[in-house]
Design an enzyme around this catalytic site. Sequence first.
Site, PDB file in Angstrom:
ATOM      1  N   GLU A  16     -11.981  64.937   9.080  1.00  0.00           N
ATOM      2  CA  GLU A  16     -10.513  64.949   8.992  1.00  0.00           C
ATOM      3  C   GLU A  16     -10.001  64.847   7.557  1.00  0.00           C
ATOM      4  O   GLU A  16      -8.895  65.299   7.258  1.00  0.00           O
ATOM      5  CB  GLU A  16      -9.900  63.842   9.858  1.00  0.00           C
ATOM      6  CG  GLU A  16     -10.173  62.396   9.437  1.00  0.00           C
ATOM      7  CD  GLU A  16     -11.441  61.805  10.050  1.00  0.00           C
ATOM      8  OE1 GLU A  16     -12.349  62.576  10.426  1.00  0.00           O
ATOM      9  OE2 GLU A  16     -11.534  60.560  10.130  1.00  0.00           O
ATOM     10  N   CYS A  69     -17.585  59.764  13.285  1.00  0.00           N
ATOM     11  CA  CYS A  69     -18.237  58.583  12.712  1.00  0.00           C
ATOM     12  C   CYS A  69     -18.646  57.597  13.807  1.00  0.00           C
ATOM     13  O   CYS A  69     -19.663  57.796  14.441  1.00  0.00           O
ATOM     14  CB  CYS A  69     -17.356  57.948  11.640  1.00  0.00           C
ATOM     15  SG  CYS A  69     -18.332  57.046  10.447  1.00  0.00           S
ATOM     16  N   HIS A 102     -16.490  62.018   8.105  1.00  0.00           N
ATOM     17  CA  HIS A 102     -15.107  62.144   8.582  1.00  0.00           C
ATOM     18  C   HIS A 102     -14.553  63.512   8.191  1.00  0.00           C
ATOM     19  O   HIS A 102     -13.965  63.644   7.111  1.00  0.00           O
ATOM     20  CB  HIS A 102     -14.227  61.055   7.960  1.00  0.00           C
ATOM     21  CG  HIS A 102     -14.506  59.691   8.484  1.00  0.00           C
ATOM     22  ND1 HIS A 102     -13.900  59.200   9.615  1.00  0.00           N
ATOM     23  CD2 HIS A 102     -15.329  58.713   8.046  1.00  0.00           C
ATOM     24  CE1 HIS A 102     -14.329  57.967   9.850  1.00  0.00           C
ATOM     25  NE2 HIS A 102     -15.205  57.653   8.906  1.00  0.00           N
TER      26      HIS A 102
HETATM   27  N1  GLN Z   1     -18.687  51.070  12.081  1.00  0.00           N
HETATM   28  C1  GLN Z   1     -19.491  52.223  11.841  1.00  0.00           C
HETATM   29  C2  GLN Z   1     -20.314  52.091  10.579  1.00  0.00           C
HETATM   30  O1  GLN Z   1     -19.977  51.327   9.701  1.00  0.00           O
HETATM   31  C3  GLN Z   1     -18.656  53.490  11.810  1.00  0.00           C
HETATM   32  C4  GLN Z   1     -17.684  53.509  10.676  1.00  0.00           C
HETATM   33  C5  GLN Z   1     -16.575  54.516  10.870  1.00  0.00           C
HETATM   34  O2  GLN Z   1     -16.299  54.957  11.985  1.00  0.00           O
HETATM   35  N2  GLN Z   1     -15.938  54.903   9.792  1.00  0.00           N
HETATM   36  O3  GLN Z   1     -21.289  52.768  10.411  1.00  0.00           O
END
Ligand code: GLN
Length: 555
Positions: A531, A398, A529
């Site tokens: 995970e 992410c 994600h």
């Molecule tokens: N801050 C980033 C966004 O909002 C990544 C979010 C995250 O890593 N879950 O897009």
Amino acid sequence: MEKKNQAKDNCKYVFVVGGVISGVGKGITASSIGLILKNRGLSVTAIKIDPYVNVDAGTMNPTEHGEVFVLGDGDETDQDMGNYERFLNINLTRINYMTTGRVYQSVIERERNLEYKGKCVQVVPHIPLEIIGRIKKAGTNSKADVVVVEIGGTVGEYENILFLEAARMMKIENPKDVIFVMVSYLPTPSKVGEMKTKPTQHAVRALNTSGIQPDILIARGETVLDSKRKEKISLFCNMQSDRVISAPDVESIYDIPINFEKEHLSDKLCEIMGVACKAPDKKSWSAWSSFANHAHNGKNTVKIAMIGKYFETGDFILSDSYLSVIEALKYSSYAENKKPIISWLNSVDFETHPNKLKELKKYDGIIVPGGFGSRGVEGNLRAIKFARESKIPYFGLCYGMQMMVIKYARNKLNLKDATTKEVNPSSKNIVIDVMETQKEHLKNNSYGGSMRLGAYKAVLRDGTIARGAYGKKEVIERHRHRYEVNPAFVGDLEAKGLVFSGRSPDGKLMEIAELPKKIHPFFLGTQFHPEFLARPLSPHPLFTAFIKACISKKK
Ligand code: GLN
């Protein structure tokens, strides 16, 4: 004809409550109870109750509350929901998670809609009734034989009193269908050198004042509970001594269901619930046992650096903020007969001490997990460049993917001010931009539950690392972000060698970025994600591909 939306007549509810102190394994106990019952042929679902007023966990700082675990339907929940999904190998939904805020919110909404038909709406009984309705619905929705309900916090706190009241009401309505398990801690003060039962006795009394008597007591402690203390608890807590289960500290959480079964816990639970269960499923139990055994194989290791910022609290390091990532690393490593050794590196350190970057050489792989805000971003970018140039396997999750793209734009497109709007909205080169749908939310300060959340499909490009790892063309993965790769830069980035190997089905959103294998052994980031979908016996393919690359680097 079977009525829709009706709980199984004989659905059983196992409430798991905490005594003395929290953080001693209530969630793992609930998950393990679910697993051992599942292994006896029962279908199990699980519910987590968090007593705070936040409607969900999404607005909480991870150092305060640990990881935010995202469900397939986008609910932002407590990390225990991840434990349930992983232990039970099931997918949970919004109805399986509740907070005080969420319960009150729906009661108030209903009141506004005149659904109480002019009645005075009261804390008691309307709040417990709403809680009961939710618990039963979770059972109905998944057609479960058993619903394991974990009530957060410890008994005797004001915060969870209404949840205990709901449980008590369920018990009085159907005494045979509701049972209580208390997880309590027995301290062994070093100066005293003896395991003390008194705090647990008090905790059971506190539970008694809510009208509830535990059926089973899980006695957590540094060591095994001896028979003398078992008898003491039995006598003073008013329970048969064989229902007091010793649960000493263990090296790996995956041993806990195995230890429970050494004490015949599933037999005892089934007996108390009055359910006819099958003999233990030998095949799946031995699969679990051999998986759990890997945690004890310390010889072959793979060294991973996790670069983040949500793990320092005072003098303590809390790796809970990245719990699912850690577990995902374990599953893929275990499948390759390795044990992951994870080091926590603070991204900010690479900003203040750039010479620390060299230390990254000693790791077999580097991960930059999810994150928010600007703190530590420059440190992360430096570490990512180092990983790319030194050909150390890199996996960005992410924010870790967004930073990988930013750094690539800075280095290969020569856009020195390339950044994400999250960090610097006035930069000319916003490589990671706010999603169109998000603009309104941000304008209205409407942060709760408003990111791109939950399961979305991605289509993979043939011939890429991602496509090879998954072995299929389309995948569904869980998301939690507000920002995206800006489509305006995609062409230029690809022309310079970065491959967007996964995209949304309409081709507009970049889901996976990678470098071809001939350029770098593993340099890959996901907007989602992965995970959240890794499971003990079915490791996540991208984590496995990453671990394999780490192992090859070692050779
Ligand atoms: N801050 C980033 C966004 O909002 C990544 C979010 C995250 O890593 N879950 O897009």
